[in-house]
Design a protein around this motif. Structure first.
Motif, PDB file in Angstrom:
ATOM      1  N   UNK A 143      -1.341   4.267 -18.835  1.00 45.00           N
ATOM      2  CA  UNK A 143      -2.499   5.164 -18.834  1.00 45.00           C
ATOM      3  C   UNK A 143      -2.102   6.607 -19.160  1.00 45.00           C
ATOM      4  N   UNK A 144      -0.876   6.788 -19.635  1.00 46.54           N
ATOM      5  CA  UNK A 144      -0.376   8.096 -20.028  1.00 46.54           C
ATOM      6  C   UNK A 144       0.073   8.031 -21.486  1.00 46.54           C
ATOM      7  N   UNK A 145       0.296   9.199 -22.135  1.00 49.80           N
ATOM      8  CA  UNK A 145       0.769   9.179 -23.522  1.00 49.80           C
ATOM      9  C   UNK A 145       2.138   8.528 -23.686  1.00 49.80           C
ATOM     10  N   UNK A 146       2.961   8.530 -22.640  1.00 47.59           N
ATOM     11  CA  UNK A 146       4.308   7.974 -22.716  1.00 47.59           C
ATOM     12  C   UNK A 146       4.288   6.504 -22.305  1.00 47.59           C
ATOM     13  N   UNK A 147       4.129   5.622 -23.308  1.00 43.15           N
ATOM     14  CA  UNK A 147       4.056   4.190 -23.027  1.00 43.15           C
ATOM     15  C   UNK A 147       5.449   3.638 -22.710  1.00 43.15           C
ATOM     16  N   UNK A 148       5.520   2.612 -21.852  1.00 39.41           N
ATOM     17  CA  UNK A 148       6.816   2.033 -21.500  1.00 39.41           C
ATOM     18  C   UNK A 148       7.457   1.310 -22.676  1.00 39.41           C
ATOM     19  N   UNK A 149       8.792   1.424 -22.787  1.00 40.85           N
ATOM     20  CA  UNK A 149       9.536   0.760 -23.847  1.00 40.85           C
ATOM     21  C   UNK A 149       9.769  -0.704 -23.472  1.00 40.85           C
ATOM     22  N   UNK A 150      10.277  -1.476 -24.446  1.00 44.89           N
ATOM     23  CA  UNK A 150      10.524  -2.897 -24.209  1.00 44.89           C
ATOM     24  C   UNK A 150      11.536  -3.102 -23.088  1.00 44.89           C
ATOM     25  N   UNK A 191       0.839  -1.205   0.000  1.00 48.27           N
ATOM     26  CA  UNK A 191       0.000   0.000   0.000  1.00 48.27           C
ATOM     27  C   UNK A 191       0.873   1.254   0.000  1.00 48.27           C
ATOM     28  N   UNK A 192       1.970   1.222   0.768  1.00 51.35           N
ATOM     29  CA  UNK A 192       2.902   2.351   0.774  1.00 51.35           C
ATOM     30  C   UNK A 192       3.562   2.515  -0.589  1.00 51.35           C
ATOM     31  N   UNK A 193       3.907   1.406  -1.217  1.00 49.46           N
ATOM     32  CA  UNK A 193       4.520   1.429  -2.549  1.00 49.46           C
ATOM     33  C   UNK A 193       3.599   2.119  -3.553  1.00 49.46           C
ATOM     34  N   UNK A 194       2.298   1.799  -3.485  1.00 51.40           N
ATOM     35  CA  UNK A 194       1.335   2.420  -4.396  1.00 51.40           C
ATOM     36  C   UNK A 194       1.322   3.937  -4.233  1.00 51.40           C
ATOM     37  N   UNK A 195       1.453   4.399  -3.005  1.00 46.57           N
ATOM     38  CA  UNK A 195       1.468   5.840  -2.749  1.00 46.57           C
ATOM     39  C   UNK A 195       2.770   6.480  -3.226  1.00 46.57           C
ATOM     40  N   UNK A 211      11.118  -5.218 -19.596  1.00 44.72           N
ATOM     41  CA  UNK A 211      12.051  -6.240 -19.135  1.00 44.72           C
ATOM     42  C   UNK A 211      12.511  -5.942 -17.709  1.00 44.72           C
ATOM     43  N   UNK A 212      12.739  -4.658 -17.425  1.00 45.31           N
ATOM     44  CA  UNK A 212      13.128  -4.257 -16.072  1.00 45.31           C
ATOM     45  C   UNK A 212      12.035  -4.610 -15.069  1.00 45.31           C
ATOM     46  N   UNK A 213      10.786  -4.384 -15.450  1.00 45.62           N
ATOM     47  CA  UNK A 213       9.660  -4.715 -14.573  1.00 45.62           C
ATOM     48  C   UNK A 213       9.589  -6.222 -14.338  1.00 45.62           C
ATOM     49  N   UNK A 214       9.852  -7.005 -15.386  1.00 45.35           N
ATOM     50  CA  UNK A 214       9.842  -8.458 -15.243  1.00 45.35           C
ATOM     51  C   UNK A 214      10.912  -8.913 -14.245  1.00 45.35           C
ATOM     52  N   UNK A 215      12.090  -8.294 -14.304  1.00 38.12           N
ATOM     53  CA  UNK A 215      13.161  -8.624 -13.365  1.00 38.12           C
ATOM     54  C   UNK A 215      12.763  -8.235 -11.933  1.00 38.12           C
ATOM     55  N   UNK A 216      12.203  -7.029 -11.797  1.00 41.32           N
ATOM     56  CA  UNK A 216      11.783  -6.569 -10.468  1.00 41.32           C
ATOM     57  C   UNK A 216      10.701  -7.478  -9.902  1.00 41.32           C
ATOM     58  N   UNK A 246       8.738  -2.747  -6.041  1.00 40.80           N
ATOM     59  CA  UNK A 246       7.313  -2.445  -6.185  1.00 40.80           C
ATOM     60  C   UNK A 246       7.061  -1.108  -6.840  1.00 40.80           C
ATOM     61  N   UNK A 247       7.841  -0.091  -6.456  1.00 40.57           N
ATOM     62  CA  UNK A 247       7.689   1.238  -7.069  1.00 40.57           C
ATOM     63  C   UNK A 247       7.993   1.175  -8.560  1.00 40.57           C
ATOM     64  N   UNK A 248       9.035   0.412  -8.936  1.00 39.72           N
ATOM     65  CA  UNK A 248       9.358   0.254 -10.356  1.00 39.72           C
ATOM     66  C   UNK A 248       8.190  -0.345 -11.120  1.00 39.72           C
ATOM     67  N   UNK A 249       7.609  -1.402 -10.579  1.00 38.79           N
ATOM     68  CA  UNK A 249       6.520  -2.097 -11.268  1.00 38.79           C
ATOM     69  C   UNK A 249       5.293  -1.202 -11.415  1.00 38.79           C
ATOM     70  N   UNK A 250       4.858  -0.584 -10.328  1.00 37.23           N
ATOM     71  CA  UNK A 250       3.648   0.238 -10.380  1.00 37.23           C
ATOM     72  C   UNK A 250       3.844   1.497 -11.219  1.00 37.23           C
ATOM     73  N   UNK A 251       5.032   2.111 -11.142  1.00 38.15           N
ATOM     74  CA  UNK A 251       5.293   3.305 -11.941  1.00 38.15           C
ATOM     75  C   UNK A 251       5.211   2.993 -13.435  1.00 38.15           C
ATOM     76  N   UNK A 252       5.703   1.820 -13.811  1.00 38.67           N
ATOM     77  CA  UNK A 252       5.640   1.415 -15.218  1.00 38.67           C
ATOM     78  C   UNK A 252       4.211   1.112 -15.629  1.00 38.67           C
ATOM     79  N   UNK A 253       3.457   0.458 -14.767  1.00 33.01           N
ATOM     80  CA  UNK A 253       2.061   0.170 -15.083  1.00 33.01           C
ATOM     81  C   UNK A 253       1.258   1.455 -15.259  1.00 33.01           C
TER      82      UNK A 253
END
Length: 284
Positions: free
Chosen positions: A258-265, A9-13, A269-274, A247-254
Motif C-alpha cells: 500500500x506504499x510506493x515501495x513495493x516488496x521485492x521477490x 494483535x500486538x504484532x500488528x501494532x 520469499x522471506x515472508x513465505x519462510x516466516x 509476524x512483524x516481518x509478514x505484516x510489514x511486507x504486506x
C-alpha cells in the motif's frame, strides 16, 4: 489459540511503530537530546493510555518497581541506538538485528533458564524466521560505527522480552500486567525527564507532526507490550517471541503493498519462510 490472537494483535501494532519512529527522526534528528525527547513523549503518551486501561488504579510492589526501572532504562537506550542507527542507516540490517535480538534472547532464556520444552514446531519456526531475516539483508554501506548501534539494538530489543519473561515467571509479590505496564511507562517518563537537562544536541522544530508521531508510537508500543505481557503468562517465551518476529516481518511486507515501495521477490520469499515458520509453531 486466544493468546496467539493477542500476540498477533500486538504484532500488528509493532508493524506500525517503526514508521512513527522514522518520521520523528526525519523531523527532529538523531541526537542524544532527540532520543530523550522522543522517549519522554512516547512514554508519557503510553502512560496515559495504560492508566486509562487500568482505570487509574495504583499498583506497586518492590519487585515490580525494580523491574519497571530496568524496562524504562532499556527503552531509553533502545530508542537512542535506533535513532543513531537511522542516521547512518542500513535499514535492512537495522530490522534484522532488532528482530533477531527480540527473538533470540527470550528464546534462549525460556529454554535454558525456565526449562521450556524445545518442540519441533519451535525449532522450525526459529530456523525459518532466522533464514527469512537473512534474506532481507541488502548490501548497503552503513559504516563501522553503525555496527556498534546494531549490536546495541540486538541486545536491548532482546532484553525487553527477557525482562517481561522474568516478571511473569517470578513467584515474588507483583502487580498485574496492567499495573506493571503503568509502572514501566512511568519509569520511562521519570528517567527521560531526569536525563533531558544533561544531554546535548539539536531536536529540530518540535511541531504538531513529530508530537503526533511520539504520541502514536507511545500508545501503540505500550499497548502492544501490555498484550504480550498478558499472553506471556500462558505462552512460553520460546514460542511467543519467534511468533512476534515472524509476524512483524509478514505484516510489514504486506503494508508495503500500500506504499510506493513495493516488496521485492526476495522479500516475498522471506515472508513465505516466516509464514511457514508460524504454521510450524502453531501446528507443532
Amino acid at each position: 489459540m486466544q493468546y496467539y490472537l493477542l500476540t498477533f494483535a500486538a504484532v500488528a501494532m509493532f508493524s506500525l511503530q517503526f514508521w512513527f519512529n522514522d518520521r520523528f527522526q526525519k523531523h527532529c534528528g538523531s541526537s542524544a537530546k532527540a532520543a530523550v525527547v522522543f522517549s519522554l513523549g512516547t512514554n508519557a503518551a503510553g502512560l496515559l493510555a495504560l492508566l486509562i486501561i487500568n482505570r487509574f488504579r495504583p499498583e506497586f510492589t518492590p519487585f515490580s518497581g525494580m523491574m519497571a526501572f530496568f524496562v524504562g532504562l532499556d527503552s531509553i537506550l533502545f530508542l537512542y541506538c535506533s535513532l543513531k542507527a537511522f542516521a547512518v542507516i542500513n535499514l535492512s540490517l537495522y530490522s534484522v538485528f532488532s528482530m533477531l535480538g527480540g527473538m533470540v534472547l527470550p528464546f534462549i532464556l525460556g529454554l535454558a533458564v525456565y526449562h521450556e520444552a524445545l518442540t519441533v514446531g519451535k525449532a522450525l519456526c526459529f530456523v525459518f524466521t532466522a533464514a527469512a531475516l537473512a534474506l532481507t539483508v541488502k548490501k548497503e554501506k552503513g559504516g563501522r560505527r553503525a555496527y556498534l548501534y546494531y549490536a546495541g539494538i540486538f541486545v536491548l530489543n532482546g532484553m525487553s522480552g527477557v525482562l517481561s519473561k522474568i516478571f511473569q515467571a517470578t513467584d515474588l509479590p507483583k502487580t498485574s500486567a496492567a499495573g506493571f505496564s503503568v509502572l514501566s511507562a512511568a519509569a520511562g517518563v521519570l528517567l527521560s525527564a531526569l536525563l533531558l537537562p544533561f544531554v546535548k544536541g539539536e531536536t529540530g522544530k518540535l511541531s504538531l507532526r513529530p508530537a503526533a508521531d511520539m504520541a502514536a508510537y507511545g500508545a501503540v508500543n505500550r499497548f502492544a507490550n501490555f498484550l504480550l505481557l498478558i499472553a506471556l503468562e500462558h505462552l512460553p517465551a520460546s514460542a511467543q517471541y519467534p511468533f512476534v518476529t515472524g509476524g512483524v516481518m509478514i505484516l510489514s511486507t504486506l503494508i508495503c503493498f500500500f506504499t510506493p515501495q513495493k516488496p521485492a521477490k526476495r522479500e516475498l520469499l522471506a515472508v513465505a519462510l516466516a509464514f511457514a515458520g508460524l504454521i510450524a509453531l502453531i501446528v507443532g
